[in-house]
Design a protein around this motif. Structure first.
Motif, PDB file in Angstrom:
ATOM      1  N   LEU A 109       3.350  -2.164   9.555  1.00  0.00           N
ATOM      2  CA  LEU A 109       1.936  -2.509   9.389  1.00  0.00           C
ATOM      3  C   LEU A 109       1.078  -1.282   9.107  1.00  0.00           C
ATOM      4  CD1 LEU A 109      -0.231  -4.744   9.521  1.00  0.00           C
ATOM      5  CD2 LEU A 109      -0.445  -4.235  11.972  1.00  0.00           C
ATOM      6  N   ASP A 110       1.015  -0.377  10.055  1.00  0.00           N
ATOM      7  CA  ASP A 110       0.072   0.735  10.007  1.00  0.00           C
ATOM      8  C   ASP A 110       0.533   1.807   9.029  1.00  0.00           C
ATOM      9  OD1 ASP A 110      -1.569  -0.325  12.208  1.00  0.00           O
ATOM     10  OD2 ASP A 110       0.245   0.054  13.376  1.00  0.00           O
ATOM     11  N   GLY A 111      -0.311   2.072   8.033  1.00  0.00           N
ATOM     12  CA  GLY A 111       0.038   3.059   7.022  1.00  0.00           C
ATOM     13  C   GLY A 111       0.871   2.494   5.897  1.00  0.00           C
ATOM     14  N   THR A 112       1.317   1.246   6.041  1.00  0.00           N
ATOM     15  CA  THR A 112       2.132   0.597   5.009  1.00  0.00           C
ATOM     16  C   THR A 112       1.357  -0.554   4.382  1.00  0.00           C
ATOM     17  OG1 THR A 112       4.203   1.195   6.098  1.00  0.00           O
ATOM     18  CG2 THR A 112       4.300  -0.608   4.514  1.00  0.00           C
ATOM     19  N   LEU A 113       1.044  -1.566   5.172  1.00  0.00           N
ATOM     20  CA  LEU A 113       0.218  -2.669   4.670  1.00  0.00           C
ATOM     21  C   LEU A 113      -1.263  -2.339   4.741  1.00  0.00           C
ATOM     22  CD1 LEU A 113       1.744  -6.031   6.001  1.00  0.00           C
ATOM     23  CD2 LEU A 113       1.451  -5.327   3.624  1.00  0.00           C
ATOM     24  N   VAL A 114      -1.662  -1.700   5.823  1.00  0.00           N
ATOM     25  CA  VAL A 114      -3.088  -1.419   6.028  1.00  0.00           C
ATOM     26  C   VAL A 114      -3.293   0.053   6.378  1.00  0.00           C
ATOM     27  CG1 VAL A 114      -3.547  -3.782   6.795  1.00  0.00           C
ATOM     28  CG2 VAL A 114      -3.020  -2.027   8.489  1.00  0.00           C
ATOM     29  N   ASP A 115      -4.471   0.564   6.033  1.00  0.00           N
ATOM     30  CA  ASP A 115      -4.803   1.955   6.337  1.00  0.00           C
ATOM     31  C   ASP A 115      -5.490   2.003   7.702  1.00  0.00           C
ATOM     32  OD1 ASP A 115      -5.106   4.637   6.209  1.00  0.00           O
ATOM     33  OD2 ASP A 115      -6.689   4.628   4.692  1.00  0.00           O
ATOM     34  N   SER A 116      -4.700   1.767   8.731  1.00  0.00           N
ATOM     35  CA  SER A 116      -5.222   1.724  10.089  1.00  0.00           C
ATOM     36  C   SER A 116      -5.133   3.063  10.806  1.00  0.00           C
ATOM     37  CB  SER A 116      -4.465   0.670  10.904  1.00  0.00           C
ATOM     38  OG  SER A 116      -3.074   0.885  10.799  1.00  0.00           O
ATOM     39  N   GLU A 117      -4.482   4.048  10.192  1.00  0.00           N
ATOM     40  CA  GLU A 117      -4.319   5.330  10.880  1.00  0.00           C
ATOM     41  C   GLU A 117      -5.648   5.980  11.269  1.00  0.00           C
ATOM     42  OE1 GLU A 117      -1.733   6.421  12.255  1.00  0.00           O
ATOM     43  OE2 GLU A 117      -0.280   5.067  11.334  1.00  0.00           O
ATOM     44  N   PRO A 118      -6.686   5.932  10.433  1.00  0.00           N
ATOM     45  CA  PRO A 118      -7.973   6.489  10.887  1.00  0.00           C
ATOM     46  C   PRO A 118      -8.478   5.841  12.170  1.00  0.00           C
ATOM     47  CG  PRO A 118      -8.003   6.212   8.518  1.00  0.00           C
ATOM     48  CD  PRO A 118      -6.749   5.540   9.006  1.00  0.00           C
ATOM     49  N   VAL A 122      -6.876  -3.102   3.724  1.00  0.00           N
ATOM     50  CA  VAL A 122      -5.544  -3.407   3.193  1.00  0.00           C
ATOM     51  C   VAL A 122      -5.348  -2.583   1.925  1.00  0.00           C
ATOM     52  CG1 VAL A 122      -4.007  -5.198   2.322  1.00  0.00           C
ATOM     53  CG2 VAL A 122      -5.713  -5.765   4.050  1.00  0.00           C
ATOM     54  N   PHE A 123      -4.202  -1.920   1.813  1.00  0.00           N
ATOM     55  CA  PHE A 123      -3.930  -1.185   0.578  1.00  0.00           C
ATOM     56  C   PHE A 123      -3.859  -2.194  -0.583  1.00  0.00           C
ATOM     57  CE2 PHE A 123      -1.941   1.785   3.691  1.00  0.00           C
ATOM     58  CZ  PHE A 123      -2.755   2.882   3.434  1.00  0.00           C
ATOM     59  N   PRO A 124      -4.674  -2.036  -1.626  1.00  0.00           N
ATOM     60  CA  PRO A 124      -4.742  -3.051  -2.689  1.00  0.00           C
ATOM     61  C   PRO A 124      -3.412  -3.353  -3.348  1.00  0.00           C
ATOM     62  CG  PRO A 124      -6.574  -1.514  -2.871  1.00  0.00           C
ATOM     63  CD  PRO A 124      -5.655  -0.950  -1.832  1.00  0.00           C
ATOM     64  N   ARG A 125      -2.590  -2.327  -3.583  1.00  0.00           N
ATOM     65  CA  ARG A 125      -1.315  -2.575  -4.269  1.00  0.00           C
ATOM     66  C   ARG A 125      -0.330  -3.287  -3.356  1.00  0.00           C
ATOM     67  NH1 ARG A 125      -0.430   2.737  -8.181  1.00  0.00           N
ATOM     68  NH2 ARG A 125      -2.573   2.777  -8.982  1.00  0.00           N
ATOM     69  N   MET A 126      -0.469  -3.082  -2.044  1.00  0.00           N
ATOM     70  CA  MET A 126       0.374  -3.823  -1.109  1.00  0.00           C
ATOM     71  C   MET A 126      -0.055  -5.285  -1.034  1.00  0.00           C
ATOM     72  SD  MET A 126       2.962  -2.449   0.324  1.00  0.00           S
ATOM     73  CE  MET A 126       3.686  -0.811   0.190  1.00  0.00           C
ATOM     74  N   ARG A 156      -7.988  -5.666  -9.307  1.00  0.00           N
ATOM     75  CA  ARG A 156      -6.982  -6.555  -9.866  1.00  0.00           C
ATOM     76  C   ARG A 156      -6.064  -7.055  -8.772  1.00  0.00           C
ATOM     77  NH1 ARG A 156      -3.927  -3.928 -14.708  1.00  0.00           N
ATOM     78  NH2 ARG A 156      -3.666  -6.060 -15.412  1.00  0.00           N
ATOM     79  N   THR A 157      -5.705  -8.316  -8.838  1.00  0.00           N
ATOM     80  CA  THR A 157      -4.740  -8.894  -7.914  1.00  0.00           C
ATOM     81  C   THR A 157      -3.504  -9.278  -8.698  1.00  0.00           C
ATOM     82  OG1 THR A 157      -5.396 -11.211  -8.183  1.00  0.00           O
ATOM     83  CG2 THR A 157      -6.683  -9.873  -6.637  1.00  0.00           C
ATOM     84  N   SER A 158      -2.488  -9.796  -7.965  1.00  0.00           N
ATOM     85  CA  SER A 158      -1.253 -10.188  -8.647  1.00  0.00           C
ATOM     86  C   SER A 158      -1.481 -11.304  -9.657  1.00  0.00           C
ATOM     87  CB  SER A 158      -0.216 -10.625  -7.615  1.00  0.00           C
ATOM     88  OG  SER A 158      -0.691 -11.743  -6.912  1.00  0.00           O
ATOM     89  N   ARG A 159      -2.556 -12.090  -9.479  1.00  0.00           N
ATOM     90  CA  ARG A 159      -2.816 -13.183 -10.422  1.00  0.00           C
ATOM     91  C   ARG A 159      -3.294 -12.648 -11.775  1.00  0.00           C
ATOM     92  NH1 ARG A 159      -4.378 -15.024  -5.545  1.00  0.00           N
ATOM     93  NH2 ARG A 159      -6.483 -14.204  -5.763  1.00  0.00           N
ATOM     94  N   ASP A 160      -3.798 -11.396 -11.780  1.00  0.00           N
ATOM     95  CA  ASP A 160      -4.261 -10.795 -13.024  1.00  0.00           C
ATOM     96  C   ASP A 160      -3.151 -10.067 -13.768  1.00  0.00           C
ATOM     97  OD1 ASP A 160      -6.958 -11.502 -12.431  1.00  0.00           O
ATOM     98  OD2 ASP A 160      -7.013  -9.840 -11.008  1.00  0.00           O
ATOM     99  N   LEU A 161      -1.996  -9.918 -13.141  1.00  0.00           N
ATOM    100  CA  LEU A 161      -0.913  -9.135 -13.711  1.00  0.00           C
ATOM    101  C   LEU A 161       0.030 -10.015 -14.522  1.00  0.00           C
ATOM    102  CD1 LEU A 161      -0.041  -7.037 -10.555  1.00  0.00           C
ATOM    103  CD2 LEU A 161      -1.329  -6.243 -12.546  1.00  0.00           C
ATOM    104  N   PRO A 162       0.655  -9.478 -15.558  1.00  0.00           N
ATOM    105  CA  PRO A 162       1.698 -10.231 -16.265  1.00  0.00           C
ATOM    106  C   PRO A 162       2.825 -10.589 -15.313  1.00  0.00           C
ATOM    107  CG  PRO A 162       1.096  -8.208 -17.450  1.00  0.00           C
ATOM    108  CD  PRO A 162       0.450  -8.139 -16.115  1.00  0.00           C
ATOM    109  N   SER A 163       3.504 -11.687 -15.613  1.00  0.00           N
ATOM    110  CA  SER A 163       4.617 -12.095 -14.757  1.00  0.00           C
ATOM    111  C   SER A 163       5.673 -11.011 -14.703  1.00  0.00           C
ATOM    112  CB  SER A 163       5.246 -13.382 -15.301  1.00  0.00           C
ATOM    113  OG  SER A 163       6.450 -13.659 -14.616  1.00  0.00           O
TER     114      SER A 163
END
Length: 246
Positions: free
Chosen positions: A23-32, A101-105, A2-9
């Protein structure tokens, strides 16, 4: 997914706020990828057995600062600039192949972008690494300003990257909200005079007093983060700020 377009306003959004993402660990899971790049470099310089638990100590700390500590602890003779260049080469190869990219972010970024809220990335990574990740993930077109710790005097927990991001966005620090995953990042946001949303990357880190000092905390990390809740909090926080600064 699901993306934000699928969510109620989520309702009316913030009017004057800019959002600055780590960025790292917040927007994207780059730590690995950072862990593996560091492990390879340390092995090349005679340090075997670098573990994930050791890597966790440095989450939220800039790459240069991390390597300075590891160089000292392990008695590595090579200069830190050499280690930094080697780690960046390893990381760029890994990041170009795969970065999540973390999906919820992503949903949160979509909400902010759709409302015209300006966004920046302020990270302890190298500028080359930041640019590579933003390009590979498709986030780059939605980010108005990028600041690397390489470009300022002090890395997190110093506030320099966040203050420079605000300057480049043309927004006063008190009008900025930082999204962070680590205690040093939250400390940097507070020192910059910015509000902060904390989404801990490391399990159990929410007990750290620095993270507890965030304005909005999601103790369960990415699994608990809610884009609509963060959006509503931004809008409410912005209205409160406008009333108090009139």
């Amino acid at each position: 997914m699901r993306t934000s377009r699928d969510l109620p306003s989520p309702g009316p959004g913030p009017r004057r706020t800019a959002v600055v993402f780590d960025l790292d660990g917040t927007l994207v899971d780059s730590e690995p990828n950072y862990y593996e790049a560091g492990r390879r470099v340390l092995l090349r310089y005679g340090v075997p057995g670098f573990s994930w638990e050791e890597h966790e100590r440095f989450i939220g700390i800039g790459t240069r600062e991390t390597l300075e500590v590891l160089r000292r602890e392990h008695g590595i003779a090579a200069p830190v600039d050499e280690l930094l260049a080697a780690k960046n080469r390893e990381y760029l190869a890994l990041a170009g192949a795969h970065t999540e990219v973390f999906p919820r972010m992503r949903a949160f970024v979509d909400l902010l972008h759709g409302s015209g809220v300006p966004m920046a990335v302020a990270s302890g990574s190298s500028r080359a690494a930041i640019d590579a990740v933003l390009a590979a993930t498709g986030l780059g077109g939605r980010i108005s300003a990028v600041v690397s710790a390489e470009e300022v005097a002090g890395g997190k927990p110093e506030p320099d990257v966040f203050l420079e991001a605000a300057r480049r966005l043309g927004v006063a620090p008190e009008r900025c909200v930082v999204v962070e995953d680590s205690a040093p990042g939250v400390q940097a946001a507070r020192r910059a005079g910015m509000r902060c949303i904390a989404v801990p990357y490391v399990p159990g880190a929410a007990d750290d007093p620095a993270l507890a000092g965030a304005d909005l905390l999601f103790p369960g990390g990415q699994g608990e983060f809610d884009a609509r809740r963060a959006w509503r909090w931004l809008a409410d926080s912005d209205r409160t700020l406008r009333r108090t600064t009139r």
